[in-house]
Design a protein around this motif. Sequence first.
Motif, mmCIF file in Angstrom:
data_model
loop_
_atom_site.group_PDB
_atom_site.id
_atom_site.type_symbol
_atom_site.label_atom_id
_atom_site.label_comp_id
_atom_site.label_asym_id
_atom_site.label_seq_id
_atom_site.Cartn_x
_atom_site.Cartn_y
_atom_site.Cartn_z
ATOM 1 N N GLU A 103 1.263 3.983 -3.228
ATOM 2 C CA GLU A 103 0.980 5.412 -3.036
ATOM 3 C C GLU A 103 2.129 6.278 -3.546
ATOM 4 O O GLU A 103 1.913 7.274 -4.250
ATOM 5 C CB GLU A 103 0.737 5.683 -1.547
ATOM 6 C CG GLU A 103 0.466 7.143 -1.228
ATOM 7 C CD GLU A 103 0.243 7.379 0.256
ATOM 8 O OE1 GLU A 103 0.383 8.532 0.699
ATOM 9 O OE2 GLU A 103 -0.085 6.406 0.982
ATOM 10 N N ASN A 156 0.828 -1.209 0.000
ATOM 11 C CA ASN A 156 0.000 0.000 0.000
ATOM 12 C C ASN A 156 0.862 1.258 0.000
ATOM 13 O O ASN A 156 0.582 2.221 -0.728
ATOM 14 C CB ASN A 156 -0.924 0.002 1.216
ATOM 15 C CG ASN A 156 -1.985 -1.075 1.139
ATOM 16 O OD1 ASN A 156 -2.352 -1.510 0.052
ATOM 17 N ND2 ASN A 156 -2.481 -1.522 2.280
ATOM 18 N N ARG A 179 2.543 8.829 -7.131
ATOM 19 C CA ARG A 179 3.060 10.205 -7.135
ATOM 20 C C ARG A 179 4.263 10.334 -8.072
ATOM 21 O O ARG A 179 4.447 11.357 -8.719
ATOM 22 C CB ARG A 179 3.448 10.636 -5.723
ATOM 23 C CG ARG A 179 2.284 10.698 -4.739
ATOM 24 C CD ARG A 179 2.687 11.409 -3.465
ATOM 25 N NE ARG A 179 3.089 12.775 -3.779
ATOM 26 C CZ ARG A 179 3.932 13.477 -3.030
ATOM 27 N NH1 ARG A 179 4.491 12.929 -1.948
ATOM 28 N NH2 ARG A 179 4.252 14.705 -3.359
#
Length: 287
Positions: free
Chosen positions: A151, A147, A155
């Motif tokens: 993330e 996770n 980005r």
Amino acid sequence: MPSMIDIKRRKASVTSTQQITKAMKLVSTVKLQKARGRAEQSKPYFDKMYATVTSILKKSGNLNHPYLTDNGSTKKAVIIVSSNRGLAGGYNSNVAKLLTESDLKVEDLEIYGVGKKAIETLDRKGYNIVKECHDMIEEPNYGDAMNLGKEILARFAAGEIGEIYLAYTQFKNTVVHIPTLVKLLPVEFDETAVEENTEDTKTPMNYEPEAEESLDMIIPKYVCSLIYGAFVEAHASENGARMQAMDSATSNAEELIEKLTLQYNRARQGSITQELTEIISGAEALN
């Protein structure tokens, strides 16, 4: 010179502290056995994952892929792995020093903290703490690493950050723990490294399916695997460092207790000598 009462009180205090450090050492020893087993079992996989991916990219030439190209952003995401508790010697401060004593500019860094202690140090020094994930280090599991990795990769693909780093403590053995700062993306490898099989090095890499689709699967797996590997090794290193720190504290307490015991006996001997002198002097005065 301290009185016998003061020495006795201090000795009792040190003895109580020694009992605590001894208990903490035993707890850390039990936790270390479990964490060390996980680290030693998983390390070959993560080392092979790193070597395989760098080898693939080395043979692939220049690929135009969002995970491998410079997107122009000067921002750098750093996942820093420390512990939630202290009393582990220099474990947490050594991880923080990977950034505070590096050439990376403070204003360019965005910190993802796993564990409280290093984050507390970096926050005081003005680093930008983007996210804190303290619970992840208590019981490391691949789901948390995945996770967090997804993330940050999102980005990176969006151009919000240009580089991804991982700061953690590498577990070598029970005594040796090595603070390590590794660059995850863009992937770097030594162009001058000499391969054992030079013909294999010259063979171009063929992808099935296409390179872009393959790398969309390979790179996230690579990043998430290294993050999870860092969690596992850092967890083992933390318990190893705490065990050593508590063992040292227990030994120091033992030495201090011996000194206080000797000091107390000398003070007691001096008090008895003084009383005897007063009794003898009083008896002579009566005669």
